[in-house]
Design an enzyme around this catalytic site. Structure first.
Site, mmCIF file in Angstrom:
data_model
loop_
_atom_site.group_PDB
_atom_site.id
_atom_site.type_symbol
_atom_site.label_atom_id
_atom_site.label_comp_id
_atom_site.label_asym_id
_atom_site.label_seq_id
_atom_site.Cartn_x
_atom_site.Cartn_y
_atom_site.Cartn_z
ATOM 1 N N GLU A 85 -16.917 27.409 31.478
ATOM 2 C CA GLU A 85 -16.683 26.243 30.627
ATOM 3 C C GLU A 85 -17.657 25.144 31.049
ATOM 4 O OE1 GLU A 85 -12.747 24.734 30.056
ATOM 5 O OE2 GLU A 85 -11.935 26.679 29.463
ATOM 6 N N ASP B 227 -5.267 22.178 28.642
ATOM 7 C CA ASP B 227 -5.898 21.002 28.015
ATOM 8 C C ASP B 227 -4.835 20.006 27.560
ATOM 9 O OD1 ASP B 227 -8.381 22.211 28.316
ATOM 10 O OD2 ASP B 227 -8.361 23.053 26.291
HETATM 11 ZN ZN LIG Z 1 -9.917 23.948 27.143
#
Ligand SMILES: [Zn+2]
Length: 139
Positions: A25, A92
């Site tokens: 990421e 998240d």
């Molecule tokens: Zn994420």
């Protein structure tokens, strides 16, 4: 009307960063004014993970100082999902500390067609945000 307008150059740059960082990421900040993005600031993902990100704190502070010096506001936080959808993960949602800041997720599930989506996350709820790519260079 779009709540967030992203200059084409910034849009292309963050998609390229997401692709270059694969399979980890990548993350960063986007600054601008009144919903018009102007700049992006890549920040190292210190987790170097395919499923989670955490911004390198010194780079994050430097980016915040730089945008302040330019008179810009933090509009959005972007990160990629190398193998996940263009939707915030449970992590998240749990770690969305800035309800006023738009969250951009770049999905590389289909690497040939990266997909970007924008959200606000507030009190555990995800709200899609209208966004657009503009040809203007920014502010
Ligand atoms: Zn994420």
């Amino acid at each position: 009307m779009a709540e967030l307008s992203i200059p084409a150059a910034v849009y292309i740059a963050i998609l390229e960063a997401a692709t270059a960082g694969y399979p980890e990421e990548v993350c960063g900040l986007i600054a601008g004014k009144h919903g018009q993005a102007a700049r992006h600031y890549p920040v190292e993902n210190i987790r170097h993970s395919p499923v989670v990100f955490e911004m390198e704190p010194v780079q994050q502070v430097k980016a915040m100082v730089a945008m302040e010096e330019e008179g810009l506001d933090l509009l959005a936080i972007y990160h990629s999902h190398p193998g996940g959808p263009a939707w915030p993960s449970a992590i998240d949602v749990a770690k969305a500390y800035y309800p006023d800041v738009i969250q951009l997720v770049i999905s590389l599930e289909n690497q040939n067609h990266p997909r970007l989506a924008a959200f606000r996350i507030s009190e555990g709820q995800v709200w899609p945000v209208n966004w657009a790519v503009t040809s203007e260079p920014g502010i």
